[in-house]
Design a protein around this motif. Structure first.
Motif, PDB file in Angstrom:
ATOM      1  N   SER A  99       0.804  -1.327  -0.062  1.00 51.07           N
ATOM      2  CA  SER A  99      -0.062  -0.019   0.053  1.00 51.07           C
ATOM      3  C   SER A  99       0.898   1.292   0.052  1.00 51.07           C
ATOM      4  N   ALA A 100       1.977   1.139   0.791  1.00 53.17           N
ATOM      5  CA  ALA A 100       2.886   2.351   0.684  1.00 53.17           C
ATOM      6  C   ALA A 100       3.441   2.655  -0.401  1.00 53.17           C
ATOM      7  N   LEU A 101       3.846   1.370  -1.284  1.00 57.94           N
ATOM      8  CA  LEU A 101       4.509   1.531  -2.356  1.00 57.94           C
ATOM      9  C   LEU A 101       3.710   2.177  -3.695  1.00 57.94           C
ATOM     10  N   LEU A 102       2.295   1.648  -3.451  1.00 53.23           N
ATOM     11  CA  LEU A 102       1.445   2.282  -4.341  1.00 53.23           C
ATOM     12  C   LEU A 102       1.027   3.754  -4.208  1.00 53.23           C
ATOM     13  N   ALA A 103       1.111   4.153  -2.952  1.00 53.84           N
ATOM     14  CA  ALA A 103       1.060   5.549  -2.746  1.00 53.84           C
ATOM     15  C   ALA A 103       2.208   6.496  -3.272  1.00 53.84           C
ATOM     16  N   MET A 104       3.415   5.980  -2.951  1.00 56.37           N
ATOM     17  CA  MET A 104       4.501   6.567  -3.480  1.00 56.37           C
ATOM     18  C   MET A 104       4.422   6.695  -5.137  1.00 56.37           C
ATOM     19  N   ILE A 105       4.292   5.486  -5.631  1.00 54.90           N
ATOM     20  CA  ILE A 105       4.140   5.528  -7.056  1.00 54.90           C
ATOM     21  C   ILE A 105       3.301   6.491  -7.675  1.00 54.90           C
ATOM     22  N   MET A 106       1.841   6.727  -6.959  1.00 52.89           N
ATOM     23  CA  MET A 106       0.904   7.775  -7.414  1.00 52.89           C
ATOM     24  C   MET A 106       1.739   9.048  -7.257  1.00 52.89           C
ATOM     25  N   LEU A 107       2.276   9.277  -6.416  1.00 50.50           N
ATOM     26  CA  LEU A 107       2.808  10.730  -5.887  1.00 50.50           C
ATOM     27  C   LEU A 107       3.978  10.998  -7.013  1.00 50.50           C
ATOM     28  N   HIS A 108       4.742   9.804  -7.072  1.00 52.92           N
ATOM     29  CA  HIS A 108       5.807   9.890  -8.341  1.00 52.92           C
ATOM     30  C   HIS A 108       5.236  10.285  -9.534  1.00 52.92           C
ATOM     31  N   LEU A 109       4.061   9.852 -10.159  1.00 56.81           N
ATOM     32  CA  LEU A 109       3.323  10.088 -11.277  1.00 56.81           C
ATOM     33  C   LEU A 109       2.738  11.535 -11.432  1.00 56.81           C
ATOM     34  N   LEU A 110       2.282  11.952 -10.157  1.00 52.88           N
ATOM     35  CA  LEU A 110       1.683  13.374  -9.993  1.00 52.88           C
ATOM     36  C   LEU A 110       2.752  14.431 -10.092  1.00 52.88           C
ATOM     37  N   ALA A 111       3.813  14.025  -9.386  1.00 46.93           N
ATOM     38  CA  ALA A 111       4.898  15.050  -9.647  1.00 46.93           C
ATOM     39  C   ALA A 111       5.505  15.216 -11.077  1.00 46.93           C
ATOM     40  N   ILE A 112       5.568  14.244 -11.735  1.00 47.04           N
ATOM     41  CA  ILE A 112       5.876  14.155 -13.147  1.00 47.04           C
ATOM     42  C   ILE A 112       4.807  15.199 -13.740  1.00 47.04           C
ATOM     43  N   ALA A 113       3.777  14.714 -13.596  1.00 46.90           N
ATOM     44  CA  ALA A 113       2.523  15.404 -14.534  1.00 46.90           C
ATOM     45  C   ALA A 113       2.581  17.036 -14.030  1.00 46.90           C
ATOM     46  N   CYS A 114       2.594  17.278 -12.810  1.00 51.80           N
ATOM     47  CA  CYS A 114       2.991  18.844 -12.338  1.00 51.80           C
ATOM     48  C   CYS A 114       4.225  19.437 -13.144  1.00 51.80           C
ATOM     49  N   TYR A 115       5.254  18.760 -13.124  1.00 49.75           N
ATOM     50  CA  TYR A 115       6.558  19.301 -13.936  1.00 49.75           C
ATOM     51  C   TYR A 115       6.252  19.493 -15.398  1.00 49.75           C
ATOM     52  N   GLU A 116       5.360  18.455 -16.085  1.00 47.34           N
ATOM     53  CA  GLU A 116       5.018  18.560 -17.530  1.00 47.34           C
ATOM     54  C   GLU A 116       4.192  19.830 -17.821  1.00 47.34           C
ATOM     55  N   LEU A 117       3.329  19.752 -17.043  1.00 45.54           N
ATOM     56  CA  LEU A 117       1.959  20.794 -17.029  1.00 45.54           C
ATOM     57  C   LEU A 117       2.138  22.163 -16.675  1.00 45.54           C
ATOM     58  N   LEU A 118       2.679  22.167 -15.190  1.00 44.09           N
ATOM     59  CA  LEU A 118       2.746  23.522 -14.699  1.00 44.09           C
ATOM     60  C   LEU A 118       3.945  24.089 -14.885  1.00 44.09           C
ATOM     61  N   PHE A 119       5.355  23.393 -14.974  1.00 46.11           N
ATOM     62  CA  PHE A 119       6.560  24.072 -15.278  1.00 46.11           C
ATOM     63  C   PHE A 119       7.126  23.764 -16.616  1.00 46.11           C
ATOM     64  N   GLN A 120       6.325  23.028 -17.455  1.00 49.83           N
ATOM     65  CA  GLN A 120       6.822  22.858 -18.761  1.00 49.83           C
ATOM     66  C   GLN A 120       8.361  22.379 -18.870  1.00 49.83           C
ATOM     67  N   HIS A 121       8.536  21.355 -18.025  1.00 46.07           N
ATOM     68  CA  HIS A 121       9.834  20.668 -17.996  1.00 46.07           C
ATOM     69  C   HIS A 121       9.331  19.371 -18.501  1.00 46.07           C
ATOM     70  N   ARG A 122       9.864  18.738 -19.728  1.00 51.63           N
ATOM     71  CA  ARG A 122       9.791  17.766 -20.310  1.00 51.63           C
ATOM     72  C   ARG A 122      10.631  16.413 -19.855  1.00 51.63           C
ATOM     73  N   LEU A 123       9.959  15.981 -18.693  1.00 52.69           N
ATOM     74  CA  LEU A 123      10.755  14.817 -17.820  1.00 52.69           C
ATOM     75  C   LEU A 123      10.512  13.647 -18.670  1.00 52.69           C
ATOM     76  N   LEU A 124       9.268  13.242 -19.278  1.00 57.59           N
ATOM     77  CA  LEU A 124       9.053  12.204 -20.171  1.00 57.59           C
ATOM     78  C   LEU A 124       9.897  11.880 -21.250  1.00 57.59           C
ATOM     79  N   LEU A 125       9.905  13.048 -22.022  1.00 59.61           N
ATOM     80  CA  LEU A 125      10.922  13.229 -23.002  1.00 59.61           C
ATOM     81  C   LEU A 125      12.413  12.934 -22.759  1.00 59.61           C
ATOM     82  N   ALA A 126      12.942  13.503 -21.734  1.00 59.76           N
ATOM     83  CA  ALA A 126      14.153  13.261 -21.086  1.00 59.76           C
ATOM     84  C   ALA A 126      14.305  11.796 -20.770  1.00 59.76           C
TER      85      ALA A 126
END
Length: 233
Positions: free
Chosen positions: A151-178
């Motif tokens: 359960s803790a691992l799933l929560a951390m994975i979701m936070l990890h994906l949320l952080a990537i989405a924030c960097y992509e959408l809010l800060f325009q850092h293309r982490l997925l492309l990198a």
């Protein structure tokens, strides 16, 4: 420097990125096999766990002897680095201090999840390779922790994906492309490659860790008893 400025140069080495995507696929497969249960759980969940053990062993040594951006010391989230990051003064290559904190936390929880699984059991069809070395009470305790950590691992994975989405959408850092191309925009030279012997050493450690655990499991696995013929009186 704006996200779009600079030239695209290699930052993360190929072994590190292969580790990242193999770990993603392995964790996904472990979660799916655990949810399915039955034969898939008994047969594949333990095998996938050993694969994850090998990947984590590789990452541990690669974090010590790998390329600069792969080493833990390059992104270790010290208080000073975190202060510079939150004040906008951090100018590093690779993981930011905040991302480094997330990476270390995820690796720690995943490592604890794998280690607990090595001694866990489900009282039906599955027992980890080290379960035979433990008492039933200790194995049951590890089984409980294995479930809690999932359960803790799933929560951390979701936070990890949320952080990537924030960097992509809010800060325009293309982490997925990198992450896919191994490159990001920099105003400096690319990170130097590590010697081939270091990569070989990390791979050998990963294989040795899996082999060692498998051998421990086979040593304590009771052999099936041969049937005794009934004497003809």
């Amino acid at each position: 420097m704006s996200p779009g400025s600079g030239s695209r140069r290699t930052v993360w080495d190929l072994p590190l990125r292969l580790f990242h995507w193999l770990l993603l696929l392995s964790v996904t497969a472990a979660i799916v096999s655990g949810k399915w249960g039955g034969a898939a759980y008994a047969l594949w969940h333990g095998r996938i766990g050993l694969l994850i053990l090998g990947l984590l062993s590789f990452r541990l040594l690669w974090g010590l002897v790998g390329t600069r951006s792969a080493r833990f010391l390059s992104f270790w989230p010290t208080p000073a680095r975190l202060r510079r990051y939150f004040s906008g003064q951090w100018q590093g290559v690779g993981h930011s201090p905040l991302a480094g904190l997330a990476v270390l936390g995820l690796l720690f929880v995943l490592g604890a999840q794998v280690l607990s699984g090595l001694g866990a059991n489900d009282d039906i069809a599955f027992a980890g390779p080290l379960a035979a070395w433990l008492s039933k009470a200790d194995s049951d305790a590890l089984s409980l922790w294995h479930q809690r950590l999932s359960s803790a691992l799933l929560a951390m994975i979701m936070l990890h994906l949320l952080a990537i989405a924030c960097y992509e959408l809010l800060f325009q850092h293309r982490l997925l492309l990198a992450m896919l191309s191994l490159r990001k925009r920099l105003n400096r030279e690319r990170v130097a490659a590590a010697p081939a012997w270091r990569l070989l050493l990390a791979l050998l450690l990963a294989l040795a860790s899996v082999y060692f655990v498998q051998q421990l499991g086979q040593v304590r696995t009771p052999a099936p008893q041969a049937s005794v013929a009934t004497p003809a009186w």
